[in-house]
Structures are given as structure tokens and as C-alpha cells.
Scaffold this active site. Structure first.
Site, PDB file in Angstrom:
ATOM      1  N   CYS A 111      31.549 -13.304 -24.770  1.00 55.60           N
ATOM      2  CA  CYS A 111      30.228 -13.544 -24.190  1.00 55.60           C
ATOM      3  C   CYS A 111      29.208 -13.587 -25.317  1.00 55.60           C
ATOM      4  CB  CYS A 111      29.884 -12.422 -23.210  1.00 55.60           C
ATOM      5  SG  CYS A 111      28.298 -12.659 -22.382  1.00 55.60           S
ATOM      6  N   HIS A 154      32.099 -17.163 -14.805  1.00 57.02           N
ATOM      7  CA  HIS A 154      31.511 -16.317 -15.856  1.00 57.02           C
ATOM      8  C   HIS A 154      29.981 -16.463 -15.841  1.00 57.02           C
ATOM      9  CE1 HIS A 154      31.503 -14.577 -20.100  1.00 57.02           C
ATOM     10  NE2 HIS A 154      30.277 -15.050 -19.967  1.00 57.02           N
ATOM     11  N   GLU A 155      29.502 -17.713 -15.682  1.00 59.02           N
ATOM     12  CA  GLU A 155      28.044 -17.944 -15.712  1.00 59.02           C
ATOM     13  C   GLU A 155      27.347 -17.426 -14.464  1.00 59.02           C
ATOM     14  OE1 GLU A 155      28.786 -19.050 -19.319  1.00 59.02           O
ATOM     15  OE2 GLU A 155      26.805 -18.629 -18.498  1.00 59.02           O
ATOM     16  N   HIS A 158      26.588 -13.890 -14.595  1.00 63.36           N
ATOM     17  CA  HIS A 158      25.370 -13.541 -15.336  1.00 63.36           C
ATOM     18  C   HIS A 158      24.144 -13.521 -14.416  1.00 63.36           C
ATOM     19  CE1 HIS A 158      26.548 -13.005 -19.476  1.00 63.36           C
ATOM     20  NE2 HIS A 158      27.144 -14.163 -19.542  1.00 63.36           N
TER      21      HIS A 158
HETATM   22  O1  LIG Z   1      28.222 -15.861 -22.802  1.00 64.59           O
HETATM   23  C1  LIG Z   1      28.359 -16.893 -22.125  1.00 64.59           C
HETATM   24  O2  LIG Z   1      28.067 -16.962 -20.933  1.00 64.59           O
HETATM   25  C2  LIG Z   1      29.004 -18.063 -22.771  1.00 64.59           C
HETATM   26  C3  LIG Z   1      30.470 -17.843 -22.908  1.00 64.59           C
HETATM   27  C4  LIG Z   1      31.086 -18.474 -21.691  1.00 64.59           C
HETATM   28  C5  LIG Z   1      32.512 -18.151 -21.390  1.00 64.59           C
HETATM   29  C6  LIG Z   1      33.062 -18.674 -20.228  1.00 64.59           C
HETATM   30  C7  LIG Z   1      34.363 -18.409 -19.866  1.00 64.59           C
HETATM   31  C8  LIG Z   1      35.159 -17.634 -20.672  1.00 64.59           C
HETATM   32  C9  LIG Z   1      34.632 -17.110 -21.852  1.00 64.59           C
HETATM   33  C10 LIG Z   1      33.304 -17.359 -22.203  1.00 64.59           C
HETATM   34  C11 LIG Z   1      30.813 -18.440 -24.272  1.00 64.59           C
HETATM   35  O3  LIG Z   1      31.226 -19.733 -24.109  1.00 64.59           O
HETATM   36  S1  LIG Z   1      31.910 -17.442 -25.177  1.00 64.59           S
HETATM   37  C12 LIG Z   1      32.460 -18.407 -26.462  1.00 64.59           C
HETATM   38  C13 LIG Z   1      33.467 -19.438 -26.075  1.00 64.59           C
HETATM   39  C14 LIG Z   1      33.358 -20.682 -26.634  1.00 64.59           C
HETATM   40  C15 LIG Z   1      34.282 -21.663 -26.336  1.00 64.59           C
HETATM   41  C16 LIG Z   1      35.336 -21.379 -25.468  1.00 64.59           C
HETATM   42  C17 LIG Z   1      35.445 -20.134 -24.888  1.00 64.59           C
HETATM   43  C18 LIG Z   1      34.508 -19.148 -25.199  1.00 64.59           C
HETATM   44 NI    NI Z   2      28.567 -14.584 -21.036  1.00 66.94          NI
END
Ligand SMILES: O=C(O)C[C@@H](Cc1ccccc1)[C@H](O)SCc1ccccc1
Ligand code: NI
Length: 184
Positions: A111, A154-155, A158
Site C-alpha cells: 500500500c 483494495h481501493e 480505502h
Molecule cells: O495503496 C494503494 O492503494 C495502491 C496500491 C494498490 C494495490 C492494489 C492491490 C494489491 C496491492 C496494491 C499500490 O498499487 S501498491 C504497489 C503495487 C504496484 C503494482 C502492482 C501491485 C502493487
Molecule cells: Ni492502498
């Protein structure tokens, strides 16, 4: 231009608040925020720009992560050829149906608002039906599965003050049987 210094981190109460639903028409500022969230994702996925501005790669960024407690998030999920698989600015997104079958990213989750590695599978619904509105207020309904579905869950977490590690249960590790799958 959103950079890492604009992204709030664990401990900031905004990350644990329930974000407010938006009403249409959106203000110019709310539309600008939507575009800024998407621009961050595009920049973060461009090696040159990401390096120049020291951005962590992201496939999603929710308004609460830049201290705006409103129900808006950008998602930019690339396919294996770096073509956009699911690229939208989602306003008031709601999961209107979800599969019993669960899925998790094999490498776990991270995250942008969490500056530490938290190991463990994050169980998510493998399929979801997502209802969302675009910046103009047009309603959309999309059926998603696997990676795009996981990113949207995930979003949307938030927007509800939920962080990915809230779902990790070390006492009951996520196992792949016929009811679960690992992705990636
Ligand atoms: O912090 C966030 O919301 C963004 C996250 C989203 C996320 C979704 C699903 C699973 C893990 C993270 C960022 O994308 S974390 C970095 C990342 C980048 C590319 C692929 C996976 C995770
Ligand atoms: Ni996140």
C-alpha cells in the site's frame, strides 16, 4: 502534480475514516482531484517519470490517501503488455455482488500509505460486480475478476477506512483449495 509527499501514511486518522459520498454535479476541484489521482498512477508506471519524482508504482490511488475523505479513487491496472486492462476514475464505487470464491495475490499486497512490508495472503473475492459513476455522473456497471477485481477491492477498502493487512489472518492462512485461487 501528486508526489509521495502528498500521500498520507499509517497513523493519519483520515486513512481510518469512512469517506463521504459525492453528489453530482461535481465541483471543478473534485474533477481536478480525479484527474490528479489518475495522473499519479500514469506517472508512477512510467519508469522515467517515476524515477524523476521518486514515485512508488501504483495501480490504484484513493482520495483519502491524499487526505481528501471523499468516495473517489483512480485505478489503472495494466495487462501483461502494459496496456490498460481497467483504467477509470471511480466516483461512489459500490460492489453490488461478489463471488463466494476467494482469491489472493500470490505475492501478497502492499500500500502506498503503508511504509512497511506486511507478509501474508489478503483474501479477496475473485469476482465482483462493480457499480460506479464517472466524473460526469454517468452510471457504469462492470463485472471484474482476478487482478482488476483485487485492485478495486483494495481501493474501495480505502474509502471505508480499511487497510489490506486488516484482512490477513495468520491463524487461518489462506490456502489454495477448490474454494480459493492465487493470482500472479
Ligand atoms: O495503496 C494503494 O492503494 C495502491 C496500491 C494498490 C494495490 C492494489 C492491490 C494489491 C496491492 C496494491 C499500490 O498499487 S501498491 C504497489 C503495487 C504496484 C503494482 C502492482 C501491485 C502493487
Ligand atoms: Ni492502498
Amino acid at each position: 502534480l501528486i508526489t509521495m509527499k502528498n500521500i498520507i501514511r499509517e497513523g493519519n486518522p483520515t486513512l481510518r475514516a469512512r469517506a463521504k459520498a459525492l453528489t453530482f454535479p461535481l465541483t471543478a476541484e473534485q474533477k481536478e482531484l480525479g484527474h490528479a489521482l489518475m495522473e499519479f498512477l500514469e506517472n508512477s508506471q512510467d519508469p522515467d517519470i517515476a524515477k524523476k519524482y521518486q514515485l512508488r508504482a501504483g495501480v490504484g490511488l484513493a482520495a483519502p490517501q491524499v487526505d481528501q475523505s471523499i468516495r473517489m479513487t483512480a485505478v489503472l491496472v495494466p495487462d501483461e503488455n502494459d496496456q490498460p486492462l481497467f483504467k477509470h476514475i471511480l466516483v461512489n464505487p459500490t460492489i453490488i455482488s461478489e463471488s463466494v470464491k476467494m482469491a489472493a495475490l500470490a505475492e501478497g499486497e502492499g500500500c502506498l500509505s503503508v511504509d512497511r512490508d506486511v507478509p501474508g495472503y489478503v483474501p479477496r473475492h475473485q469476482h465482483i460486480t462493480l457499480r460506479w459513476y464517472d466524473l460526469e455522473g454517468t452510471k457504469h456497471i462492470d463485472k471484474l475478476r482476478n487482478y482488476p477485481a483485487i485492485v478495486c477491492q483494495h481501493e474501495i477498502d480505502h474509502l471505508n477506512g480499511v487497510l489490506f493487512f486488516d484482512h490477513i489472518n495468520m491463524q487461518k492462512p489462506f490456502v489454495t483449495d477448490d474454494n480459493t485461487v492465487l493470482i500472479g
